[in-house]
Design a protein around this motif. Structure first.
Motif, PDB file in Angstrom:
ATOM      1  N   LEU A 501      54.112  38.182  -6.119  1.00 19.83           N
ATOM      2  CA  LEU A 501      52.683  37.897  -5.968  1.00 19.83           C
ATOM      3  C   LEU A 501      51.948  37.936  -7.286  1.00 19.83           C
ATOM      4  O   LEU A 501      51.021  37.194  -7.538  1.00 19.83           O
ATOM      5  CB  LEU A 501      52.067  38.944  -5.050  1.00 19.83           C
ATOM      6  N   ARG A 531      42.856  33.630  14.050  1.00 20.45           N
ATOM      7  CA  ARG A 531      42.700  35.061  13.767  1.00 20.45           C
ATOM      8  C   ARG A 531      41.345  35.559  14.277  1.00 20.45           C
ATOM      9  O   ARG A 531      41.222  36.665  14.782  1.00 20.45           O
ATOM     10  CB  ARG A 531      42.832  35.234  12.248  1.00 20.45           C
ATOM     11  N   ARG A 572      49.447  43.916  10.375  1.00 19.91           N
ATOM     12  CA  ARG A 572      49.332  42.556   9.830  1.00 19.91           C
ATOM     13  C   ARG A 572      48.984  42.559   8.347  1.00 19.91           C
ATOM     14  O   ARG A 572      47.938  42.039   7.949  1.00 19.91           O
ATOM     15  CB  ARG A 572      48.260  41.798  10.623  1.00 19.91           C
ATOM     16  N   ARG A 574      51.570  41.883   5.869  1.00 18.81           N
ATOM     17  CA  ARG A 574      52.630  41.269   5.054  1.00 18.81           C
ATOM     18  C   ARG A 574      52.452  39.769   4.897  1.00 18.81           C
ATOM     19  O   ARG A 574      53.066  39.152   4.049  1.00 18.81           O
ATOM     20  CB  ARG A 574      53.998  41.550   5.681  1.00 18.81           C
ATOM     21  N   TYR A 575      51.638  39.188   5.749  1.00 20.97           N
ATOM     22  CA  TYR A 575      51.477  37.730   5.726  1.00 20.97           C
ATOM     23  C   TYR A 575      50.009  37.359   5.769  1.00 20.97           C
ATOM     24  O   TYR A 575      49.170  38.130   6.202  1.00 20.97           O
ATOM     25  CB  TYR A 575      52.226  37.097   6.907  1.00 20.97           C
ATOM     26  N   PRO A 577      47.105  34.499   6.930  1.00 24.03           N
ATOM     27  CA  PRO A 577      46.907  33.369   7.831  1.00 24.03           C
ATOM     28  C   PRO A 577      46.738  32.066   7.045  1.00 24.03           C
ATOM     29  O   PRO A 577      46.319  32.099   5.875  1.00 24.03           O
ATOM     30  CB  PRO A 577      45.604  33.701   8.565  1.00 24.03           C
ATOM     31  N   TRP A 626      33.507  35.358   3.639  1.00 23.38           N
ATOM     32  CA  TRP A 626      33.628  36.669   3.004  1.00 23.38           C
ATOM     33  C   TRP A 626      33.802  36.507   1.511  1.00 23.38           C
ATOM     34  O   TRP A 626      34.139  35.437   1.007  1.00 23.38           O
ATOM     35  CB  TRP A 626      34.782  37.472   3.589  1.00 23.38           C
ATOM     36  N   ILE A 637      37.735  42.826   0.985  1.00 27.85           N
ATOM     37  CA  ILE A 637      37.196  41.631   1.625  1.00 27.85           C
ATOM     38  C   ILE A 637      35.882  42.030   2.273  1.00 27.85           C
ATOM     39  O   ILE A 637      35.850  42.934   3.110  1.00 27.85           O
ATOM     40  CB  ILE A 637      38.174  41.095   2.688  1.00 27.85           C
ATOM     41  N   PRO A 639      33.080  40.712   4.496  1.00 26.10           N
ATOM     42  CA  PRO A 639      32.559  39.628   5.338  1.00 26.10           C
ATOM     43  C   PRO A 639      31.034  39.633   5.305  1.00 26.10           C
ATOM     44  O   PRO A 639      30.424  40.700   5.211  1.00 26.10           O
ATOM     45  CB  PRO A 639      33.067  39.981   6.738  1.00 26.10           C
ATOM     46  N   LYS A 658      29.973  43.199   9.888  1.00 20.93           N
ATOM     47  CA  LYS A 658      31.375  43.635   9.815  1.00 20.93           C
ATOM     48  C   LYS A 658      31.561  44.560   8.617  1.00 20.93           C
ATOM     49  O   LYS A 658      30.796  44.485   7.657  1.00 20.93           O
ATOM     50  CB  LYS A 658      32.279  42.424   9.680  1.00 20.93           C
ATOM     51  N   THR A 661      37.078  45.157   4.613  1.00 23.56           N
ATOM     52  CA  THR A 661      38.513  45.337   4.829  1.00 23.56           C
ATOM     53  C   THR A 661      39.160  45.408   3.457  1.00 23.56           C
ATOM     54  O   THR A 661      38.920  44.543   2.618  1.00 23.56           O
ATOM     55  CB  THR A 661      39.101  44.160   5.631  1.00 23.56           C
ATOM     56  N   ILE A 663      42.610  45.572   1.241  1.00 23.97           N
ATOM     57  CA  ILE A 663      44.073  45.458   1.219  1.00 23.97           C
ATOM     58  C   ILE A 663      44.531  46.339   0.063  1.00 23.97           C
ATOM     59  O   ILE A 663      44.390  45.978  -1.102  1.00 23.97           O
ATOM     60  CB  ILE A 663      44.540  44.006   0.993  1.00 23.97           C
ATOM     61  N   ARG A 671      51.708  47.493   0.707  1.00 20.13           N
ATOM     62  CA  ARG A 671      50.414  46.967   1.114  1.00 20.13           C
ATOM     63  C   ARG A 671      50.006  47.508   2.489  1.00 20.13           C
ATOM     64  O   ARG A 671      50.804  47.637   3.390  1.00 20.13           O
ATOM     65  CB  ARG A 671      50.580  45.456   1.194  1.00 20.13           C
TER      66      ARG A 671
END
Ligand SMILES: CC(C)CCC[C@@H](C)[C@H]1CC[C@H]2[C@@H]3CC=C4C[C@@H](O)CC[C@]4(C)[C@H]3CC[C@]12C
Length: 866
Positions: A501, A531, A572, A574-575, A577, A626, A637, A639, A658, A661, A663, A671
């Protein structure tokens, strides 16, 4: 305590507001969300931020000379900070610790902010005065520098230890095995000891490209050395001993210092040769007449003439030798280059391995320090990608790349956009600043700034109680009900742990995460429109609310619904959207749940997804956009859109924001997601009650048990607490003020083998299902028909990558065509308007279901997106 120590205490006492989300049950201020804080943020200037870069690390610095290196008081720093920097912000209690030397440190001198991002924890601090800010930055920097130098020393020690332990193995080095003659002392630049050790080290993972490269390098270097030595012996003819040399040089200098007038002007000017030149002259000149060497010394004219016409007898041999040396040098250069590349890859691999949990648990403190060395370099890269953070609504395409001196540029709107989390941070600071004197006399010298927060013990007890009650409560059975839909995905998720990454982000400096095209292996087979639909997994809470007469209780259910939307994040991380393309749509009709949902990607720059759901009990809508903020190790993140729910039976219109969030450890396999901040739910149709929910930011020092905590209160018009509830966004919510103690919500159990299916819940698995009866009813813009996402779902990763490129390219082309025509994309099913507060919102225009229920999409003109 020594004077230094007390000054630290003083400094600590003044370093206010270690960023926190208060844990107490305090009443909300009824001001409109974060507007005041936002305006304050917006005044912050991007160029005021600076990422504290790695200090130059001298690998040879010792503890003693570090004191000389313009860093007074380093030793005291060490004592004061130990290995970690402790954060104390409540009545003398040690609340947390992070390794400052491994954290990314950003500072804002103007605002006196210091941010430390250690991956797992993100601290935002503010000094009360410029002096204190200076003291703190200096102390933290000095400590970081000290740690880095310490790590460097350990690194040196490690190498030394390796070199000693592998002396034996060096004897059997591959080079010798291959029969290469090894003449004389090694070249100073190629230390065979170190090389041998490094290759021995690397060879433990045979077949290892690094070891091979290094071996080849060594062979070539030795060949080069052999040639050079041959040249030497040719030149000297092995006839000159050291004494002769000395004599020749001094005589030469004597002559040179008093050059003959004529000869000194050979090049048109008087030229006094230096000692070095004299040596060079000697080595060339004695090639000319080896017979004279040792007995007579050539004069300048001799030298010059020999330079001009070297004797034919030796020239071809020496020419050949020179050519050989040249070509060998080129070879060595190329080899070293590839070796360097191989080592760089090796380092990346080591770094990845280092991130894996097992290694963390088993390695010693020394290795730990060694690895922090690698981190030094990583951090300088971080500095450069720090600016990856960007506001999605940036009109500019890019973020600016960080300057060489590591000045980090944050766009001001990142601050202006900050949600409650930042707002609270500022409020906390302000509170502290006003609180002043009494706090300064506090023994600990620090305050958490939450004067009205509940004592920790009571808080811990409350959360224990909630957890115990929750664990006893049975899960709702709706997930286990047979819906007739698929219960698994067609293919398991790919392993993406190898995807670097760091490189991707590094190559995309200046781009929003949502705009960075990532390899398909990083994607999950749902898009953001889907999502958002996942937030309706617990829509039954809205149904219950619509059948609850008591407005306060009703609010409890609305709050539980607002929290439930975050539950899926637990598995959720590892990936990522898919980013919907402009005009992409997604519908979701759930007779079993009694709602139908439609969403559309209404804007690309900034990316905005709008959605709307309706049922007999409620309407639900939101437009989500966001902003991202990258802190070095974590990505926040934020929003900005509001979520809306109306209830049919009571005419209520609830609106809420909201939370952030985050990561954590975004670049590594460790992560994980965290939500923090405050949600305020208002009923726009009635002021009878409001609700405040706090997503508690995890405390680093707390056990895992304190993670993901949520607390909330329903307040009446006069701010009295009517209901209290709490729990965890991944485990459920319990309310102890309802007539019967009640578990209001508990997430559905995860399906079997969910980790091999992207961590999807059963509801998520159903999202992208395309049944034959549904296919003809969908518009061609529906996500289910998006070919790359379908390929990923089927596990065809390579094909996905190719198709994804095509889909993205097509979108670019459409944009170009529109831009050429001077036109703008007009969303089909949502319209832009302003809400009561003057904010831009996207509302459903009613056409989607009309078309679907009447003419059908086959009979209308649709966009062709892929
Ligand atoms: C680089 C990749 C592999 C890392 C994984 C990134 C994942 C975890 C990120 C990418 C986009 C993110 C989503 C973007 C937007 C939102 C809407 C917000 O209201 C809740 C969080 C949520 C739903 C985020 C959850 C985390 C998320 C899915």
């Amino acid at each position: 305590m020594d004077s230094h120590g007390s000054s630290l205490d003083h400094a600590q006492s003044q370093l206010s507001g270690v960023e926190k989300v208060s844990c107490g049950w305090h009443k909300p201020t009824h001001s409109r969300s974060s507007s005041t804080a936002s305006s304050r943020h917006s005044r912050l200037n991007i160029k005021d931020w600076e990422v504290m870069d790695d200090f130059p690390v001298d690998l040879n610095l010792t503890g003693e000379n570090m004191q000389d290196a313009n860093t007074p008081g380093i030793c005291e720093e060490k004592n004061m900070f130990h290995v970690i920097f402790s954060l104390i912000f409540s009545k003398g209690k040690m609340h947390g610790a992070l390794d400052v030397s491994l954290a990314v440190m950003s500072v804002n001198k103007k605002a006196r902010h210091i941010d430390l991002d250690a991956g797992d924890i993100l601290y935002h601090m503010k000094a009360k005065t410029p002096d204190l800010y200076y003291i703190w930055v200096t102390k933290l920097s000095a400590h970081r520098m000290h740690k880095k130098n310490e790590a460097a020393q350990v690194h040196n020690g490690f190498l030394q230890a390796l070199s000693q332990s592998s002396n034996l193995s060096h004897k059997n080095s591959p080079m010798q095995e291959m029969g290469t003659s090894y003449v004389g002392e090694p070249l100073p630049c190629v230390n065979p000891a170190v090389n041998g050790k490094v290759s021995a080290w690397l060879q433990t993972q045979e077949p290892d490209i690094c070891a091979q490269e290094l071996t080849r390098c060594q062979i070539e270097l030795n060949e080069l050395q052999r040639l050079v030595q041959k040249l030497h012996s040719l030149e000297s003819g092995q006839m000159i001993n050291n004494g002769d040399l000395q004599r020749i040089i001094s005589m030469q200098n004597l002559l040179l210092d008093k050059p003959k007038k004529k000869s000194g002007k050979i090049w048109g000017h008087s030229h006094t040769l230096s000692r070095a030149e004299a040596l060079g002259m000697l080595s060339s000149s004695h090639l000319t007449s080896s017979a004279h060497l040792g007995t007579s010394v050539p004069s300048i004219p001799d030298y010059v003439s020999t330079q001009a016409t070297p004797p034919a007898s030796t020239s071809s041999e020496s020419k050949k030798l020179h050519q050989d040396i040249c070509s060998m040098s080129l070879k060595v250069h190329a080899s070293l280059r590839t070796a360097h590349e191989a080592l760089a890859q090796e380092r990346q691999r080591l770094q990845d391995t280092w991130s894996s949990r097992e290694l963390h648990q088993t390695t010693s403190a020394q290795i730990n320090n060694l690895c922090s060395l690698a981190e030094l370099d990583v951090k300088s890269r971080h500095t450069k990608i720090h600016k990856l953070s960007v506001s999605s609504d940036s009109s500019e395409e890019s973020f600016r790349t960080v300057l060489q001196r590591k000045v980090c540029l944050f766009l001001p709107r990142i601050y202006s956009s900050c949600s409650h989390f930042r707002a609270e941070y500022f409020d906390a600071c302000d509170e502290l600043m006003c609180a002043s004197s009494s706090e300064m006399s506090d023994e600990s010298g620090l305050s958490d700034g939450s004067s009205n927060s509940e004592p920790d013990e009571a808080h811990a007890m409350a959360s224990r109680k909630y957890r115990a009650s929750l664990s006893k409560a049975p899960a709702k059975l709706n997930s286990i009900k047979n819906t007739g839909r698929r219960t698994t995905l067609p293919a398991v998720c790919p392993d993406n742990s190898h995807v670097g990454l760091m490189t991707i982000l590094y190559n995309n400096i200046g781009k929003d995460l949502s705009r960075v095209s990532m390899p398909a292996a990083l994607n999950e087979p749902v898009c953001l429109l889907q999502r958002l639909c996942e937030e309706l997994e617990y829509s039954d809470l809205l149904d219950t609310a619509n059948h609850t007469d008591d407005p306060y209780q009703r609010m409890v259910y609305i709050a539980a619904f607002a929290i439930s939307g975050y539950a899926t994040a637990q598995y959720r991380n590892r990936y990522k959207p898919f980013n919907p393309v402009l005009g992409e749509t997604f519908e979701c009709i759930r007779e079993d749940r009694g709602f139908r949902y439609i969403s559309e990607q209404v804007s690309h720059h900034p990316p905005i997804s709008a959605c709307h759901a309706e049922s007999n009990n409620f309407n639900f809508w939101q437009d989500q956009r966001w902003k991202n903020k990258f802190w070095g190790k974590s990505l926040e993140i934020m929003p900005t859109g509001m979520v809306n729910v109306t209830l049919k039976n009571y005419g209520d219109h609830y609106e809420w924001n909201k939370v952030v969030t985050c990561i954590h450890n975004v670049l590594s396999q460790q992560r994980y997601l965290e939500h923090y901040g405050e949600v305020i739910i208002r009923n726009l149709k009635s002021s009878v009650c409001t609700c405040k929910i706090t997503f508690v930011k995890s405390r680093y020092w707390g056990s895992d048990g304190s993670k993901n905590e949520v607390q909330g209160q329903v307040l009446d018009e006069t701010d009295n607490i009517v209901h209290r509830f709490g729990g965890f966004w991944h485990e459920g919510i319990f309310c102890d003020t309802l007539p019967n103690l009640q578990c209001i919500w508990k997430p559905n159990p995860q399906p079997k083998n969910y980790m091999t299916y992207y961590g999807f819940s059963s509801f998520a698995m159903e999202m992208n299902e395309l049944t034959p009866d549904l296919k003809p009813l969908l518009p061609p813009t529906d996500t289910r028909l998006r070919p790359d996402q379908r390929l990923l779902e089927e596990g065809k990763i390579e094909e996905t990558d190719k198709k994804k490129d095509e889909v993205e390219e097509k979108q670019r082309e459409r944009r170009k065509i529109l831009a050429k025509r001077g036109e703008e994309h007009i969303p089909r099913f949502f319209r832009k308007t302003l809400d009561a507060a003057g904010k831009e919102v996207w509302l459903y225009n009613g056409t989607y279901w009309k078309i679907r229920d009447n003419a059908g999409f086959v009979n209308v003109k649709n966009l062709e997106l892929w």
